[in-house]
Design a protein around this motif. Structure first.
Motif, PDB file in Angstrom:
ATOM      1  N   SER A   1       9.818  10.079   2.503  1.00 31.29           N
ATOM      2  CA  SER A   1       9.772   8.464   2.439  1.00 31.29           C
ATOM      3  C   SER A   1       9.690   8.260   1.049  1.00 31.29           C
ATOM      4  CB  SER A   1       9.221   7.649   3.284  1.00 31.29           C
ATOM      5  OG  SER A   1       9.048   6.440   2.615  1.00 31.29           O
ATOM      6  N   GLY A   2       8.532   9.077   0.394  1.00 28.14           N
ATOM      7  CA  GLY A   2       8.100   8.820  -0.925  1.00 28.14           C
ATOM      8  C   GLY A   2       9.099   9.441  -1.921  1.00 28.14           C
TER       9      GLY A   2
ATOM     10  N   THR B   1       9.635  -0.978   5.399  1.00 31.16           N
ATOM     11  CA  THR B   1       8.736  -2.073   4.511  1.00 31.16           C
ATOM     12  C   THR B   1       9.138  -2.378   3.347  1.00 31.16           C
ATOM     13  OG1 THR B   1       7.226  -0.535   3.819  1.00 31.16           O
ATOM     14  CG2 THR B   1       6.766  -1.350   5.809  1.00 31.16           C
ATOM     15  N   GLY B   2       9.961  -1.286   2.673  1.00 34.84           N
ATOM     16  CA  GLY B   2      10.490  -1.596   1.362  1.00 34.84           C
ATOM     17  C   GLY B   2       9.494  -1.439   0.447  1.00 34.84           C
ATOM     18  N   ALA B   3       8.618  -0.388   0.522  1.00 37.23           N
ATOM     19  CA  ALA B   3       7.587  -0.171  -0.440  1.00 37.23           C
ATOM     20  C   ALA B   3       8.234   0.090  -1.749  1.00 37.23           C
ATOM     21  CB  ALA B   3       6.644   0.746  -0.134  1.00 37.23           C
ATOM     22  N   PRO B   4       7.794  -0.417  -3.006  1.00 39.48           N
ATOM     23  CA  PRO B   4       8.314   0.037  -4.064  1.00 39.48           C
ATOM     24  C   PRO B   4       7.865   1.306  -4.691  1.00 39.48           C
ATOM     25  CG  PRO B   4       6.316  -1.568  -4.437  1.00 39.48           C
ATOM     26  CD  PRO B   4       6.591  -1.364  -3.102  1.00 39.48           C
TER      27      PRO B   4
ATOM     28  N   THR C   1       2.388   9.985  -2.704  1.00 37.00           N
ATOM     29  CA  THR C   1       2.844   9.335  -1.491  1.00 37.00           C
ATOM     30  C   THR C   1       1.359   9.116  -0.623  1.00 37.00           C
ATOM     31  OG1 THR C   1       2.904  11.263   0.047  1.00 37.00           O
ATOM     32  CG2 THR C   1       4.922  10.795  -1.282  1.00 37.00           C
ATOM     33  N   ARG C   2       1.322   8.210   0.428  1.00 39.17           N
ATOM     34  CA  ARG C   2      -0.107   7.947   0.881  1.00 39.17           C
ATOM     35  C   ARG C   2      -0.576   9.201   1.485  1.00 39.17           C
ATOM     36  NH1 ARG C   2      -2.112   4.033   0.709  1.00 39.17           N
ATOM     37  NH2 ARG C   2      -3.864   4.869   1.327  1.00 39.17           N
TER      38      ARG C   2
ATOM     39  N   ARG D   1       0.883  -1.148   0.131  1.00 36.77           N
ATOM     40  CA  ARG D   1       0.041   0.043  -0.005  1.00 36.77           C
ATOM     41  C   ARG D   1       0.793   1.299   0.009  1.00 36.77           C
ATOM     42  NH1 ARG D   1      -5.143   0.344   0.461  1.00 36.77           N
ATOM     43  NH2 ARG D   1      -6.337  -1.565   0.358  1.00 36.77           N
ATOM     44  N   GLY D   2       2.220   0.848  -0.149  1.00 38.28           N
ATOM     45  CA  GLY D   2       3.027   2.242  -0.110  1.00 38.28           C
ATOM     46  C   GLY D   2       3.527   2.830   1.040  1.00 38.28           C
ATOM     47  N   ILE D   3       3.254   2.235   2.124  1.00 40.65           N
ATOM     48  CA  ILE D   3       3.353   2.745   3.506  1.00 40.65           C
ATOM     49  C   ILE D   3       4.893   2.366   3.858  1.00 40.65           C
ATOM     50  CG2 ILE D   3       2.699   2.898   5.706  1.00 40.65           C
ATOM     51  CD1 ILE D   3       0.061   1.947   4.864  1.00 40.65           C
TER      52      ILE D   3
END
Ligand SMILES: CC(C)(COP(=O)(O)OP(=O)(O)OC[C@H]1O[C@@H](n2cnc3c(N)ncnc32)[C@H](O)[C@@H]1OP(=O)(O)O)[C@@H](O)C(=O)NCCC(=O)NCCS
Length: 344
Positions: free
Chosen positions: A282-283, A171-174, A185-186, A130-132
């Motif tokens: 983060s994004g 989490t290593g979100a892609p 971003t979220r 979920r991109g978090i």
């Protein structure tokens, strides 16, 4: 085998066995309160509740005041419900201080068998999808079992606030490699400042959609350095999804130099303290790294909030200030070897 399963009436028998096992103590990450028991014993009411747990995942669902969308899952081992876990998709000030992104519990009958650890690992993958990234996971300072579950899943302790330990876990979100378009971003859209907007900012104009206090001095300095047009490296408005307002800016100090790029960022006062910059940075960092770049940042030594955000995203401070003179800034570099949960 441990699985995370969307709540379903098909598992109601083992769900109630698990509830009995908790004997009226709180079942974290379940959205169930023992006072609901009478009502939910009715099959139709239970079905409706299970349906509601599923709908809470949707961003278009109207939620009660103060609730954010969450992915609610039952922890299932060999076809039986043995625990609950919920991944909240965003942070509110109270979740930043206490609740975190993830709540979970394992049935007392089956504790100390590695179930929480396995479930948290799967929940981190769910968060990544979920991109978090990173997620905040908290527990009471007295809760050794939970603290160990979190640290052995890659959690890094940030601090203790009023008896609550607050950990961040990558989490290593892609991410999509950075380009000239917006970065999603979220909690925000990072929208490149146009040449026309840059000129308006420099002329002291304000626009509908810009929060009070935006642009700040630092935002103006950043747009002052813009070449003729926007590109991947120039400043972006941080447009908060919750109200559509531009509440700050983020960008790079020019194009990469030998694979290294420096970022700068800031928010207006009223947008601080709610976890927004952790999500935004983060994004941005993930997009820059997806383009193969190393990301660095400079901070004022007194800027504690900024240090915290950088540290939780895996930045490390150089031992010595970059330039040891008075007013020297600290140099932070994102470690490329930070282990992300879900990495091979
Ligand atoms: C916290 C909880 C989820 C742990 O569940 P679990 O399935 O027993 O945990 P695991 O077997 O996966 O163990 C995870 C780690 O905790 C350690 N641990 C588990 N129970 C422990 C205990 N009672 N004392 C000390 N350490 C303990 C394990 O040794 C393991 O450590 P390791 O990874 O370093 O080897 C469970 O105790 C629980 O549901 N507690 C009540 C609800 C709660 O506190 N939820 C968390 C809210 S923040």
């Amino acid at each position: 085998m441990i699985e995370l399963v969307r709540p379903t009436v098909d598992l109601s028998d083992s769900w109630w066995e698990m509830v009995d096992d908790f004997a009226d103590t709180t079942i974290h990450g379940s959205s169930y309160r023992s006072g609901d028991r009478e009502l939910l014993r009715d099959r139709d009411a239970f079905e409706e509740w299970v349906d509601w747990l599923g709908r809470m995942e949707r961003s278009d669902e109207a939620l009660p005041q103060g609730r954010v969308p969450s992915s609610n899952r039952w922890v299932v081992r060999d076809g039986r419900v043995v625990g609950t876990i919920a991944v909240r998709h965003a942070l509110t000030p109270s979740l930043v201080a206490e609740g975190g992104h993830i709540g979970y519990a394992v049935s007392p009958a089956v504790r100390r068998q590695g179930i929480a650890r396995a479930a948290l690992g799967l929940a981190l993958r769910l968060a990544a999808s979920r991109g978090i990234d990173p997620v905040l996971v908290t527990c009471d300072a007295t809760n050794t079992a939970s603290a160990r579950t979190i640290t052995s899943s890659g959690g890094v302790l940030e601090d203790e606030r009023e008896g609550v330990l607050r950990h961040w876990v990558r989490t290593g979100a892609p991410a999509q490699p950075i380009g000239p378009g917006p970065i999603e971003t979220r909690e925000a859209r990072l929208v490149p400042v146009t040449s026309e907007e840059a000129a308006a900012m420099r002329a002291g104009e304000t626009r509908e959609g810009w929060a009070e206090g935006y642009p700040r001095e630092d935002d103006l300095d950043a747009v002052g350095m813009m070449p003729s047009g926007p590109d991947a490296w120039t400043p972006r408005h941080i447009v908060r999804r919750s109200d559509g307002l531009a509440v700050g800016s983020i960008g790079c100090f020019g194009p990469p130099d030998e694979g290294v790029v420096e970022i700068g960022y800031g928010l207006v006062e009223q947008a601080r303290g709610g976890g927004l910059m952790t999500d935004v940075l983060s994004g941005m960092v993930r997009s820059l790294e997806a383009a193969g770049l190393t990301v660095v940042a400079h901070t004022e030594p007194a800027n504690v909030a900024s240090h915290r955000v950088l540290a939780r995203l895996g930045f490390e401070r150089a031992d010595e200030p970059a330039d040891a003179g008075a007013g020297a800034e600290w140099l932070w570099t994102r470690r490329s070897d930070v282990r992300c949960v879900g990495d091979a």
